[in-house]
Scaffold this motif. Sequence first.
Motif, PDB file in Angstrom:
ATOM      1  N   PRO A   1       0.843  -1.196   0.000  1.00 23.10           N
ATOM      2  CA  PRO A   1       0.000   0.000   0.000  1.00 23.10           C
ATOM      3  C   PRO A   1       0.885   1.255   0.000  1.00 23.10           C
ATOM      4  O   PRO A   1       1.707   1.424   0.892  1.00 23.10           O
ATOM      5  N   VAL A   2       0.691   2.098  -0.995  1.00 25.80           N
ATOM      6  CA  VAL A   2       1.534   3.308  -1.108  1.00 25.80           C
ATOM      7  C   VAL A   2       0.679   4.538  -1.395  1.00 25.80           C
ATOM      8  O   VAL A   2       1.120   5.478  -2.050  1.00 25.80           O
ATOM      9  N   ALA A   3      -0.570   4.509  -0.911  1.00 28.43           N
ATOM     10  CA  ALA A   3      -1.500   5.594  -1.246  1.00 28.43           C
ATOM     11  C   ALA A   3      -1.603   6.651  -0.154  1.00 28.43           C
ATOM     12  O   ALA A   3      -2.358   7.608  -0.290  1.00 28.43           O
ATOM     13  N   GLY A   4      -0.833   6.505   0.913  1.00 27.27           N
ATOM     14  CA  GLY A   4      -0.914   7.460   2.032  1.00 27.27           C
ATOM     15  C   GLY A   4      -0.421   8.838   1.618  1.00 27.27           C
ATOM     16  O   GLY A   4       0.248   9.004   0.593  1.00 27.27           O
TER      17      GLY A   4
ATOM     18  N   THR B   1       2.082  12.901   5.311  1.00 24.39           N
ATOM     19  CA  THR B   1       2.038  14.255   5.888  1.00 24.39           C
ATOM     20  C   THR B   1       3.211  14.537   6.840  1.00 24.39           C
ATOM     21  O   THR B   1       3.596  15.687   7.003  1.00 24.39           O
ATOM     22  N   ARG B   2       3.778  13.480   7.438  1.00 22.96           N
ATOM     23  CA  ARG B   2       4.885  13.716   8.377  1.00 22.96           C
ATOM     24  C   ARG B   2       6.143  14.182   7.664  1.00 22.96           C
ATOM     25  O   ARG B   2       7.084  14.640   8.288  1.00 22.96           O
TER      26      ARG B   2
ATOM     27  N   LYS C   1       6.210   9.624  -0.589  1.00 21.15           N
ATOM     28  CA  LYS C   1       7.115   9.311   0.530  1.00 21.15           C
ATOM     29  C   LYS C   1       7.935   8.059   0.235  1.00 21.15           C
ATOM     30  O   LYS C   1       9.122   7.979   0.551  1.00 21.15           O
ATOM     31  N   GLU C   2       7.292   7.091  -0.399  1.00 19.23           N
ATOM     32  CA  GLU C   2       7.953   5.801  -0.663  1.00 19.23           C
ATOM     33  C   GLU C   2       9.091   5.937  -1.672  1.00 19.23           C
ATOM     34  O   GLU C   2       9.854   5.001  -1.877  1.00 19.23           O
TER      35      GLU C   2
ATOM     36  N   VAL D   1      -0.932  -0.532  -4.250  1.00 18.20           N
ATOM     37  CA  VAL D   1      -2.172   0.233  -4.085  1.00 18.20           C
ATOM     38  C   VAL D   1      -1.743   1.693  -4.047  1.00 18.20           C
ATOM     39  O   VAL D   1      -1.141   2.153  -3.075  1.00 18.20           O
TER      40      VAL D   1
ATOM     41  N   LYS E   1       1.462   9.515  -7.289  1.00 19.35           N
ATOM     42  CA  LYS E   1       2.296   8.352  -6.986  1.00 19.35           C
ATOM     43  C   LYS E   1       2.850   7.712  -8.259  1.00 19.35           C
ATOM     44  O   LYS E   1       3.356   6.597  -8.230  1.00 19.35           O
TER      45      LYS E   1
ATOM     46  N   GLN F   1      -6.357   3.510  -4.607  1.00 18.31           N
ATOM     47  CA  GLN F   1      -7.187   3.843  -3.450  1.00 18.31           C
ATOM     48  C   GLN F   1      -7.483   5.339  -3.623  1.00 18.31           C
ATOM     49  O   GLN F   1      -6.606   6.173  -3.393  1.00 18.31           O
TER      50      GLN F   1
ATOM     51  N   ALA G   1      -7.489   8.197   0.785  1.00 17.60           N
ATOM     52  CA  ALA G   1      -6.673   7.468   1.773  1.00 17.60           C
ATOM     53  C   ALA G   1      -7.495   7.225   3.035  1.00 17.60           C
ATOM     54  O   ALA G   1      -7.455   8.001   3.990  1.00 17.60           O
ATOM     55  N   LEU G   2      -8.245   6.125   3.029  1.00 15.44           N
ATOM     56  CA  LEU G   2      -9.145   5.820   4.154  1.00 15.44           C
ATOM     57  C   LEU G   2      -8.550   4.794   5.105  1.00 15.44           C
ATOM     58  O   LEU G   2      -9.283   4.028   5.728  1.00 15.44           O
TER      59      LEU G   2
ATOM     60  N   LEU H   1      -5.099   1.981   6.284  1.00 17.07           N
ATOM     61  CA  LEU H   1      -4.350   0.822   5.778  1.00 17.07           C
ATOM     62  C   LEU H   1      -5.276  -0.354   5.446  1.00 17.07           C
ATOM     63  O   LEU H   1      -5.103  -1.026   4.423  1.00 17.07           O
TER      64      LEU H   1
ATOM     65  N   ALA I   1      -6.883   0.315   2.215  1.00 17.70           N
ATOM     66  CA  ALA I   1      -5.909   0.163   1.114  1.00 17.70           C
ATOM     67  C   ALA I   1      -5.744  -1.317   0.756  1.00 17.70           C
ATOM     68  O   ALA I   1      -5.748  -1.691  -0.425  1.00 17.70           O
TER      69      ALA I   1
ATOM     70  N   LEU J   1       4.647  -2.783   4.355  1.00 15.56           N
ATOM     71  CA  LEU J   1       4.582  -1.325   4.381  1.00 15.56           C
ATOM     72  C   LEU J   1       5.849  -0.787   3.725  1.00 15.56           C
ATOM     73  O   LEU J   1       6.968  -1.106   4.151  1.00 15.56           O
TER      74      LEU J   1
HETATM   75  P1  UTP Z   1       1.529   5.594   7.127  1.00 17.88           P
HETATM   76  O1  UTP Z   1       0.512   5.979   8.103  1.00 17.88           O
HETATM   77  O2  UTP Z   1       2.957   5.470   7.589  1.00 17.88           O
HETATM   78  O3  UTP Z   1       1.557   6.560   5.859  1.00 17.88           O
HETATM   79  O4  UTP Z   1       1.075   4.255   6.414  1.00 17.88           O
HETATM   80  P2  UTP Z   1       0.957   7.981   5.606  1.00 17.88           P
HETATM   81  O5  UTP Z   1      -0.464   8.054   6.018  1.00 17.88           O
HETATM   82  O6  UTP Z   1       1.272   8.298   4.186  1.00 17.88           O
HETATM   83  O7  UTP Z   1       1.907   8.871   6.531  1.00 17.88           O
HETATM   84  P3  UTP Z   1       1.677  10.206   7.369  1.00 17.88           P
HETATM   85  O8  UTP Z   1       1.275   9.728   8.743  1.00 17.88           O
HETATM   86  O9  UTP Z   1       0.626  11.049   6.695  1.00 17.88           O
HETATM   87  O10 UTP Z   1       3.029  10.834   7.366  1.00 17.88           O
HETATM   88  C1  UTP Z   1       1.939   3.170   6.114  1.00 17.88           C
HETATM   89  C2  UTP Z   1       1.855   2.827   4.627  1.00 17.88           C
HETATM   90  O11 UTP Z   1       0.503   2.601   4.245  1.00 17.88           O
HETATM   91  C3  UTP Z   1       0.133   3.413   3.142  1.00 17.88           C
HETATM   92  C4  UTP Z   1       1.148   4.559   3.120  1.00 17.88           C
HETATM   93  O12 UTP Z   1       1.354   5.032   1.795  1.00 17.88           O
HETATM   94  C5  UTP Z   1       2.400   3.967   3.750  1.00 17.88           C
HETATM   95  O13 UTP Z   1       3.281   3.417   2.774  1.00 17.88           O
HETATM   96  N1  UTP Z   1      -1.255   3.866   3.292  1.00 17.88           N
HETATM   97  C6  UTP Z   1      -1.677   4.457   4.453  1.00 17.88           C
HETATM   98  C7  UTP Z   1      -2.135   3.717   2.238  1.00 17.88           C
HETATM   99  O14 UTP Z   1      -1.767   3.168   1.166  1.00 17.88           O
HETATM  100  N2  UTP Z   1      -3.421   4.170   2.363  1.00 17.88           N
HETATM  101  C8  UTP Z   1      -3.863   4.757   3.508  1.00 17.88           C
HETATM  102  O15 UTP Z   1      -5.064   5.149   3.563  1.00 17.88           O
HETATM  103  C9  UTP Z   1      -2.964   4.899   4.578  1.00 17.88           C
END
Ligand code: UTP
Length: 303
Positions: free
Chosen positions: A14-17, A20-21, A31-32, A60, A65, A108, A111-112, A114, A117, A134
Amino acid sequence: MTRKTKRVRKAVLPVAGLGTRFLPATKAIPKEMLTVVDKPLIQYAVEECIASGIEHVIFVTGRRKSAIEDHFDLAPELESFLEEHGKSESARTVREIGGDLQFSYTRQSVALGLGHAVLCAAELVGDEPFAVLLGDVIMASPAPATRELIEICDATGGAGAIHVERVPRERLHFYGIIDAETVESPGGGNAAWNDRLLRVKNLVEKPSADKAPSDLGITGRYVLPPEIFDYLAETKPGAGGEIQLTDGLCRLAAAEQLYATVFQGRTHDAGDKLGFLQATVEIGLKDPKLGTQFREYLRKLKL
Ligand code: UTP
């Protein structure tokens, strides 16, 4: 416990986050795709898939991305350019990025969480056990982390398996924490994880220190049976409309179908800034070409 299980061939990344950090770095760059020494974070996870015998990686993804898709695609023009300019080693590096893996991509849209995803990959995974990695967590160990979990899934007749690690009290609220009991390894055997196999009874997502059932936190590697998709589909969104993977894992645990093992390597949570810097230093120090000079540099650094 003896049902014949299908082989684990697929991994969901899953790489759809939103990352934000890591803003502002992650405003336009996933981020990935942030680089640790000379590889994007996600490549460490893909290399672990290759070392674990995975054949098919399912990303995902979300908006912004596409760099991930480009990174694992063929690059014939770049390869020819490098070959023509006598840079065969670089050409080989580019060619071998994805090994013999098959790659698929699904979206996804929002971003709802993990769990959501992972659920997005249900159709591409189908009715077979699969791994989840992850992409912002690097897990370095002599035995690839995912391979150990695949072995546990096989040995338990297709149960889920996760890696856990001891978490300091002040960091428990960042992790999914397990309540577990030691169990004998099914069928004996001499696998490295044999004497550290646990059966998970329950999990609590991000508990306060006084509510945590143990100090064992989930670190970012899973092997899951396909039933998890039914559980996730039935999960009601929690805070922020998110569907947590932990909710699906709780259902597996309740059915006595979830095992854990304490990871014996070094985990870097590189989705966190400090974890990312630590990963850069530790992996840099181990780099066969840079390590010696880098160590020398760090020694001389006036702090
Ligand atoms: P993280 O919580 O570390 O990623 O999720 P994030 O939400 O991108 O980070 P912050 O907190 O905003 O900085 C771990 C992995 O799961 C994916 C993220 O891309 C990350 O690789 N993920 C997370 C999804 O694919 N979808 C989501 O809804 C949440």
